[in-house]
Design an enzyme around this catalytic site. Structure first.
Site, PDB file in Angstrom:
ATOM      1  N   GLY A  70       0.788  -1.220   0.000  1.00  0.00           N
ATOM      2  CA  GLY A  70       0.000   0.000   0.000  1.00  0.00           C
ATOM      3  C   GLY A  70       0.819   1.269   0.000  1.00  0.00           C
ATOM      4  O   GLY A  70       0.302   2.351   0.244  1.00  0.00           O
ATOM      5  N   HIS A  71       2.109   1.156  -0.286  1.00  0.00           N
ATOM      6  CA  HIS A  71       2.993   2.334  -0.177  1.00  0.00           C
ATOM      7  C   HIS A  71       3.887   2.430  -1.410  1.00  0.00           C
ATOM      8  O   HIS A  71       5.097   2.190  -1.297  1.00  0.00           O
ATOM      9  CB  HIS A  71       3.854   2.207   1.076  1.00  0.00           C
ATOM     10  CG  HIS A  71       4.496   3.484   1.519  1.00  0.00           C
ATOM     11  ND1 HIS A  71       5.744   3.883   1.118  1.00  0.00           N
ATOM     12  CD2 HIS A  71       4.062   4.456   2.343  1.00  0.00           C
ATOM     13  CE1 HIS A  71       6.059   5.032   1.693  1.00  0.00           C
ATOM     14  NE2 HIS A  71       5.052   5.395   2.437  1.00  0.00           N
ATOM     15  N   PHE A  72       3.533   2.699  -2.500  1.00  0.00           N
ATOM     16  CA  PHE A  72       2.213   3.057  -2.997  1.00  0.00           C
ATOM     17  C   PHE A  72       1.891   2.106  -4.132  1.00  0.00           C
ATOM     18  O   PHE A  72       2.805   1.703  -4.842  1.00  0.00           O
ATOM     19  CB  PHE A  72       2.213   4.500  -3.478  1.00  0.00           C
ATOM     20  CG  PHE A  72       2.531   5.474  -2.369  1.00  0.00           C
ATOM     21  CD1 PHE A  72       1.515   5.965  -1.553  1.00  0.00           C
ATOM     22  CD2 PHE A  72       3.835   5.880  -2.112  1.00  0.00           C
ATOM     23  CE1 PHE A  72       1.792   6.860  -0.532  1.00  0.00           C
ATOM     24  CE2 PHE A  72       4.121   6.772  -1.084  1.00  0.00           C
ATOM     25  CZ  PHE A  72       3.098   7.259  -0.293  1.00  0.00           C
ATOM     26  N   ILE A  99       7.387   2.683  -3.039  1.00  0.00           N
ATOM     27  CA  ILE A  99       8.476   3.370  -2.344  1.00  0.00           C
ATOM     28  C   ILE A  99       8.576   2.755  -0.960  1.00  0.00           C
ATOM     29  O   ILE A  99       7.583   2.652  -0.242  1.00  0.00           O
ATOM     30  CB  ILE A  99       8.219   4.889  -2.233  1.00  0.00           C
ATOM     31  CG1 ILE A  99       8.158   5.521  -3.630  1.00  0.00           C
ATOM     32  CG2 ILE A  99       9.308   5.558  -1.394  1.00  0.00           C
ATOM     33  CD1 ILE A  99       7.758   6.980  -3.622  1.00  0.00           C
TER      34      ILE A  99
END
Length: 165
Positions: free
Chosen positions: A61-63, A68
């Site tokens: 979820g990042h991203f 990242i």
């Protein structure tokens, strides 16, 4: 009588693989961030490696559109490097002892992405049996991605009061 500088032998590198470095940490999967200790000198420095995989849960979820690696996870990897050097320089944590982060001042300057090999060069600033300050530079391919100054405190769980767990 000491040897002239030209006659002194260079210090051999001290290394640790993943299995050995885990013996210095209380963390377990998925919270062990380091993959290898490349070199260390107790009371002076430690150099560690973290390989960033695209399969790391934190990247889900990042991203989603452009992965990242989170700076908070880089800070945890640096803290683990510091915990290992702290113990190598003093003594292993006793059964009822933990290390707590006392302070952190950090700056991250470039994104870390899947496939990167992050090298952490951590240097001892001051050292006592119960307190350790350090500085660290994180690099990928020789380029700086972040810097951190921090401290660790060694505490007995009994000194921290009643625990809810």
């Amino acid at each position: 009588m000491s040897l002239p500088e030209s006659d002194k032998q260079p210090r051999a590198q001290r290394t640790m693989g993943f299995t050995e470095l885990k013996t210095w940490l209380r963390h377990r999967h998925p919270m062990v961030y380091l993959d290898r200790v490349l070199d260390y000198e107790p009371g002076v420095q430690i150099k560690t490696l973290m390989a960033v995989s695209g399969q790391t849960d934190a990247l889900a979820g990042h991203f989603p559109e452009r992965a990242i690696y989170p700076a908070s996870h880089l800070m945890q990897a640096i803290s683990q490097s510091a915990i290992i050097l702290f113990q190598l320089s003093t003594s292993r944590l006793a059964g009822d002892e933990v290390t707590l982060v006392g302070s952190i001042k950090s700056r991250f300057t470039r994104p870390v992405v899947p496939g990167d090999l992050v090298i952490f060069q951590l240097d001892c600033e001051s050292l006592r049996p119960d307190f350790f300050t350090f500085s660290c530079r994180a690099t990928v391919d020789g380029r700086s991605v972040g810097m951190l100054k921090g401290s660790l405190v060694r505490k007995s769980l009994a000194d921290l009061g009643e625990h809810l767990w």
